[in-house]
Enzyme design. Structure first.
Site, short mmCIF file in Angstrom:
data_model
loop_
_atom_site.label_atom_id
_atom_site.label_comp_id
_atom_site.label_asym_id
_atom_site.label_seq_id
_atom_site.Cartn_x
_atom_site.Cartn_y
_atom_site.Cartn_z
CB SER A 10 -0.08 -7.95 -1.36
OG SER A 10 -0.92 -8.80 -0.61
CE LYS A 38 -3.97 -2.16 0.04
NZ LYS A 38 -4.94 -2.01 -1.05
CD GLU A 60 -10.14 3.71 0.20
OE1 GLU A 60 -10.09 4.94 0.11
OE2 GLU A 60 -9.35 2.95 -0.40
#
Ligand SMILES: Cc1ncc(COP(=O)(O)O)c(C=O)c1O
Lengths: 409, 270
Positions: free
Chosen positions: A389, A108, A130
């Protein structure tokens, strides 16, 4: 190995989409994408696009981004040969792209640092985001603290419950966390609330969206900031093995780590893409074309267009839609997308922990499972890269509860 | 001329603004929402705006979100939505506009959706998440079914864009002076009057201008009508009453009071 990539440039021309790598065209990925948002946000999206275009070629911006990615974020991330996992699967060579080692514990950050610098450049005084699993919220809070920009995060109350540690991390990093109780109280509802906040405060606020979803230009911006994953994979496999991978595997929630992995290879037809969706939130596998959060894309919905509630053990994949570019890849057969259920994901979670000493995020565990299954059908000389990830620390409580419920611990 | 255009024409000759009254179909259930719509009509609403509930109403604040939840609890379906329009039309000639997010329309097919609601008696459609850029087919369908297509203009919309939007609009242009979502507010955005004055000259002659989002009482209705709007749209304030479970008569009285705010002779005296 399953079906070869079937998309010829001929086919693409027939669909009028042109070269895949050159999309979006007019904000669209073939029929997908667009800007289905209230009028109040249209001018803001146009400003965002203009600002983004200007930083693409801005030397200073790009240098600052590079330095922060490396010195703050810890890039480049390693490409690790998973020897025991490879032996376990017993066939193709499995590599892991270690996005779990990025600062904050997930991919992220790659997107957040880019967009946060853009927000600063645009003179915005406040950032909203969000979050589902909390990883995007954490990355945004982290970067907000580092750049000195106040951050507010919307998070579904269901997710707040199952990702408590990330909520505390965000607060510790100085962000405000707003619980969202509407609907299924997960990622979809958090995005709704973030969009409402943005419409209210559009003059001062930057909406830092966390995946390749939402209205144009977001899917493009997030993809471009995440493509560093695939770019590095390309360099690393070429240097190491003098060839490109045969298969890239990634989990797909909104689709940002997957698209970041796939996109740099989109014109390399020998490289197969495999996306792993959560079975209870498989918008590509089980959805139909609809419009959610500003984009036309594959959506899980009922027969009169109401959005379905989704269920996955991993909060980050618990989303009823997917990025429009994945919808196009799926439609063209450029990407293959499969469903992995909670139990299989958990198997991936344990497998990687025990064979490699790496605890993956439950989201990433979907990719691990899918990659190992597929490896068995491939040849020994073939090369797989699974994008990891994120790391699993945030999921330990969920995992423990899952095991306790089944009496396996 | 459709019912909407006729209504605005008549009001013009009476020197009155229009009161557009919003409610959510199926709130608290299909039958009672029809009763409330009739009460609004009887109270003097000049246009009824009927919401189709949607699971993800990003342009709505808590009040209308909650109305949608109640409508879903009442098990409203597309069929009962169309039936409410049919029943309303059997009882009233008052123009009715449908407010729906785009996905239910897309899912059903733009043409199928329009055909159904127009045959039932609807006169126009407003879609808060469908900007003009995404409307090419929608505009064609609206032309085909002689239905008013209502688009939105906001304080963020620059002149060029407002002009383009107004040119695509029929029935009325929906001006949203406030930033954010629907919801009753005690105060009107301070720039409302100047926004009306900015947008008016950009509109084709004869297209009515309606102001909505946040209007909650007679004084605010009066203010926007005095400032030059042709219509005032009241939504959340009415939905709040329905949420309280008021009788149709009580709602009727409230609408009557709001309607008073649209009479220009009356407003001149304030
Ligand atoms: C570790 C991790 N992986 C994957 C995802 C899914 O997002 P995306 O599909 O955009 O990569 C998330 C989202 O929260 C995440 O935290």
């Amino acid at each position: 190995m399953a079906t070869r990539v079937a998309t010829s440039s001929n086919q693409l021309n027939k669909l009028g989409v042109g070269k895949l790598s050159e999309l979006p065209k007019d904000g669209k990925y073939g029929d997908f994408g667009g800007q289905y948002v209230p009028e109040i946000l249209i001018p803001a999206l146009k400003q965002l696009e203009a600002a983004y275009e200007s930083i693409k070629t801005d030397f200073e911006f790009q240098r600052e981004l590079k330095v922060l990615r490396e010195e703050y974020g810890g890039r480049p991330t390693p490409l690790y040969f998973a020897k025991r996992l490879t032996e376990y699967a017993g066939s193709a060579q499995i590599y892991l792209k270690r996005e779990d080692l990025v600062h904050g514990g997930a991919h992220k950050f790659n997107n957040v640092i880019g967009q946060a610098l853009l927000a600063k450049r645009m003179g915005k005084q406040r950032i909203i985001a969000e979050t589902g699993a909390g990883q995007h919220g954490v990355a945004t809070a982290m970067v907000g603290a580092m750049l000195g920009i106040p951050v507010e995060v919307y998070m579904g109350s269901t997710d707040i419950e199952r990702q408590k540690m990330n909520v505390y991390r965000m607060k510790l990093l100085g962000a405000q966390v707003h619980p969202v109780i509407a609907g299924s109280a997960t990622l979809k509802d958090a995005i709704n609330e973030a969009l409402r906040d943005w419409a209210t405060n559009v003059q001062t606020t930057y909406y830092l969206i966390g995946s390749v979803v939402g209205p144009h230009p977001y899917p493009m911006i997030v993809r471009d900031f995440q493509r560093v994953i695939g770019d590095e994979i390309m360099g690393q496999t070429l240097r190491r093995d003098r060839k490109l991978p045969d298969l890239l595997v990634a989990c797909v929630g909104g689709g940002s780590n997957a698209l970041g992995t796939f996109y740099p290879f989109v014109n390399e037809s020998s490289v197969h893409f495999l996306g792993a969706e959560a079975a209870g939130a498989a918008s590509l596998g089980k959805g139909s074309v609809g419009v959610l959060h500003g984009a036309k894309t594959q959506v899980l919905q009922d027969e009169w267009g109401q959005i379905s509630e989704t269920h996955s053990i991993s909060a980050g994949l618990d989303y009823a839609a997917v990025g429009p570019e994945h919808s196009l890849y799926k439609k063209l057969g450029r990407g293959e997308y499969i469903s992995v259920n909670d139990e299989e994901a958990f198997e991936g979670f344990r497998m990687l922990s025990q064979l490699e000493g790496i605890i993956p995020a439950l989201e990433s565990a979907h990719a691990v499972y899918a990659g190992v299954q597929r490896a068995r059908k491939m040849r020994k000389d073939q090369l797989i890269v699974i994008t990891l990830s994120g790391r699993g620390d945030k999921d330990l409580e969920t995992a423990l509860r899952y095991e306790q419920a089944r009496g396996t611990v | 001329m459709n019912r909407l255009a006729e209504q605005f024409e008549q009001l013009r000759t009476k020197n009155e603004g229009a009161l557009v009254a919003y409610l959510m179909a199926g709130d608290p259930d299909p039958l009672r929402s029809l009763e409330y719509a009739m009460a609004m009509e009887a109270g003097g609403a000049d246009v009824i705006e009927l919401g189709l509930p949607f699971s993800d109403p990003i342009a709505d604040g808590p009040t209308i979100q909650a109305a949608g939840v109640r409508a879903f609890q009442s098990k409203i379906t597309m069929k009962s939505f169309v039936q409410i329009i049919t029943e309303f039309r059997a009882l009233s000639k008052t123009p009715l506009v449908v407010m729906s997010y785009y996905n239910p329309i897309w899912k059903m097919g733009e043409e199928t959706f329009l055909k159904q609601i127009v045959e039932a008696g609807a006169d126009g459609v407003a879609i808060p998440d469908l900007p003009v850029e995404e409307s090419t087919n929608w505009l064609n369908q609206c032309r085909k079914y002689h239905t008013s297509r209502i688009f939105f203009v906001t304080p963020e919309t620059d002149d060029g864009r407002a002009k383009k939007i107004a040119e695509q609009s029929t029935g009325f242009l929906y001006l949203v002076p406030r930033y954010g979502t629907t919801g009753a507010r005690d105060e009107l955005a301070s720039h409302t009057a100047s926004l009306i004055q900015r947008v008016r000259p950009l509109m084709p002659a004869g297209l009515p201008l309606a102001v909505g989002f946040g209007l909650s009482n007679k004084e605010q209705v009066q203010t926007v009508i005095t400032a030059g709007a042709d219509a005032a749209i009241v939504g959340s304030a009415l939905v709040d009453k329905i949420a309280q479970g008021v009788s149709p008569e009580t709602l009727m009285l409230f609408v009557r009071e709001l309607k008073d705010g649209t009479r220009r002779s009356a407003s001149a005296a304030v």
